[in-house]
Structures are given as structure tokens and as C-alpha cells.
Design an enzyme around this catalytic site. Structure first.
Site, PDB file in Angstrom:
ATOM      1  N   CYS A   6      45.016  37.435  40.273  1.00 42.66           N
ATOM      2  CA  CYS A   6      43.349  35.894  39.960  1.00 42.66           C
ATOM      3  C   CYS A   6      42.124  37.007  41.034  1.00 42.66           C
ATOM      4  O   CYS A   6      41.574  37.170  39.630  1.00 42.66           O
ATOM      5  CB  CYS A   6      44.043  35.673  42.272  1.00 42.66           C
TER       6      CYS A   6
ATOM      7  N   CYS B   5      41.762  40.039  43.279  1.00 38.83           N
ATOM      8  CA  CYS B   5      41.718  40.572  44.591  1.00 38.83           C
ATOM      9  C   CYS B   5      39.954  41.631  44.858  1.00 38.83           C
ATOM     10  O   CYS B   5      40.233  41.680  44.479  1.00 38.83           O
ATOM     11  CB  CYS B   5      42.888  40.716  44.660  1.00 38.83           C
TER      12      CYS B   5
HETATM   13 FE    FE Z   1      43.201  38.677  43.339  1.00 38.20          FE
END
Ligand code: FE
Length: 220
Positions: free
Chosen positions: A124, A126
Site C-alpha cells: 500500500c 506505509c
Molecule cells: Fe503500506
């Protein structure tokens, strides 16, 4: 970079509907943002000063200036750097920096003449918020996330970073469990710089391995 292409695509699609070809992407997004802010206020979802407070927070409290301070300290204090590499969360508290949400498990890696570290999040996006503030668009771009693990040197080149072939590239995949942060190599010619002057040289990209810290111009 692809950021621009995306902006252009959105603007173009909208422009075809409304025939507002002369509007640049900036005024387009500014207008959309203003409209959303007004709507949220009208619906009572946010107070009149909410947006100002959020912007102030990211301008003054949680931004890449925190990470740059950590880098400058690591460059000038070898013992601090060792503690930082050992236990980053503990070490940044010495500088009065808060761990904050999404920064609980920081891991710091150091660029050296033989190894260049690059951070991504393949799953994703982070990101070490307490040290770098708002994540930039490129970090969330699915194309970047897929390409950087497959062909890191080509991606680095797109970011203007050309490494010697002998230099090893290490990829670190940030996740909800651990978020990586890079100490870039300290440029030559900065031996007499103060921590503040050093921090001013360090970009967000450099602290995730997608940039280098360039030598300051003579007289700067
Ligand atoms: Fe992530």
C-alpha cells in the site's frame, strides 16, 4: 514524473466536459479543494479553523524537517547514529521528536559507499509519518510500487539518481509492522556545516533512498 501525467489526464477529462481548457491543474485542484472545504463546513463536519489547524500541524510539527534533523544529528554524532540504527524509536526521543501514530516501529538503514538503500511499500503506502509528514504522490503510485522492486536502478534514474554499477541496491518494503527510513550519504564539503545547515540539504526523497544529498554550491 508520472504525477504530472495523472494530473493532466484528470484535467483533460474534466476540460472536455466543461470546455475549461485554459485552466491549469493547480487552479482546478484549488477550486475542488475549496468546494469540498466549504461543503464540509456547511454540513458541520469540520469547524471553521479545522483545515488551518491541520495545515499548520503538517507545516510546523510533522514534516520532513523532523527527518532532516535526525539525519543531520546522525551525520555529526557517531554515537547517536549507532543508537539510531539500533533502536530508532528510542533514539529519536532524544531529539524531542514524538513517535506518533504510524511511526511506532521505525527501522533506520544507512547508505554507504557500497550500499544504497531504497524504501517502498509494495502492498500500500506505509510511510514514517512522524519523520516525514504527508506522503508524496509518487510513493503511493502503483506503477512506482511495482517497478521499484523489479527495476530499482531504472526507477532511480527517473528520480535523477544514477548509481555506480558496483554499488549494491537494497530494497526495504515498509509495512504496518515496520517503516523504514534512510540516512543518506553525507556530501563532501560539509565538514564545517552546522546541524541546521546540514538538515537544510536533506530532501524527503533522500530519506527514502529516491534521492541523494547533493554537495552545496560554493559560497552557499
Ligand atoms: Fe503500506
Amino acid at each position: 514524473m508520472s504525477t504530472h501525467d495523472h494530473d493532466h489526464d484528470h484535467q483533460h477529462a474534466d476540460g472536455e466536459h466543461h470546455h475549461h481548457h485554459e485552466r491549469g491543474p493547480e487552479s482546478y485542484y484549488a477550486a475542488r479543494t475549496k468546494a469540498l472545504e466549504s461543503l464540509f463546513r456547511e454540513k458541520g463536519l469540520i469547524g471553521t479553523d479545522t483545515v488551518d489547524r491541520v495545515i499548520h500541524f503538517f507545516d510546523h510539527e510533522m514534516g520532513p524537517f523532523n527527518g532532516a534533523r535526525v539525519v543531520a544529528k546522525a551525520w555529526t554524532d557517531a554515537a547517536f547514529k549507532e543508537r539510531l540504527l539500533e533502536d530508532a524509536n528510542k533514539a529519536i526521543k532524544e531529539l524531542g521528536l514524538r513517535e506518533g501514530i504510524e511511526g511506532e516501529n521505525l527501522k533506520v538503514v544507512e547508505n554507504t559507499p557500497s550500499t544504497h538503500n531504497v524504501v517502498c511499500c509494495t502492498l500500500c503506502s506505509c510511510w514514517p509519518w512522524p519523520l516525514l509528514g504527508l506522503p508524496p504522490y509518487w510513493f503511493k503510485d502503483p506503477v512506482f510500487r511495482a517497478r521499484v522492486v523489479r527495476e530499482p536502478r531504472a526507477v532511480l534514474k527517473d528520480f535523477g539518481v544514477e548509481l555506480e554499477t558496483a554499488k549494491k541496491v537494497a530494497i526495504w518494503d515498509s509495512s504496518a509492522q515496520v517503516r523504514f527510513f534512510v540516512i543518506p550519504e553525507r556530501p563532501e564539503g560539509t565538514e564545517h556545516f552546522s546541524e541546521e545547515q546540514l538538515a537544510a540539504l536533506v530532501s524527503t526523497e533522500a530519506m527514502q533512498g529516491l534521492g541523494l544529498v547533493s554537495q552545496p554550491q560554493p559560497g552557499a
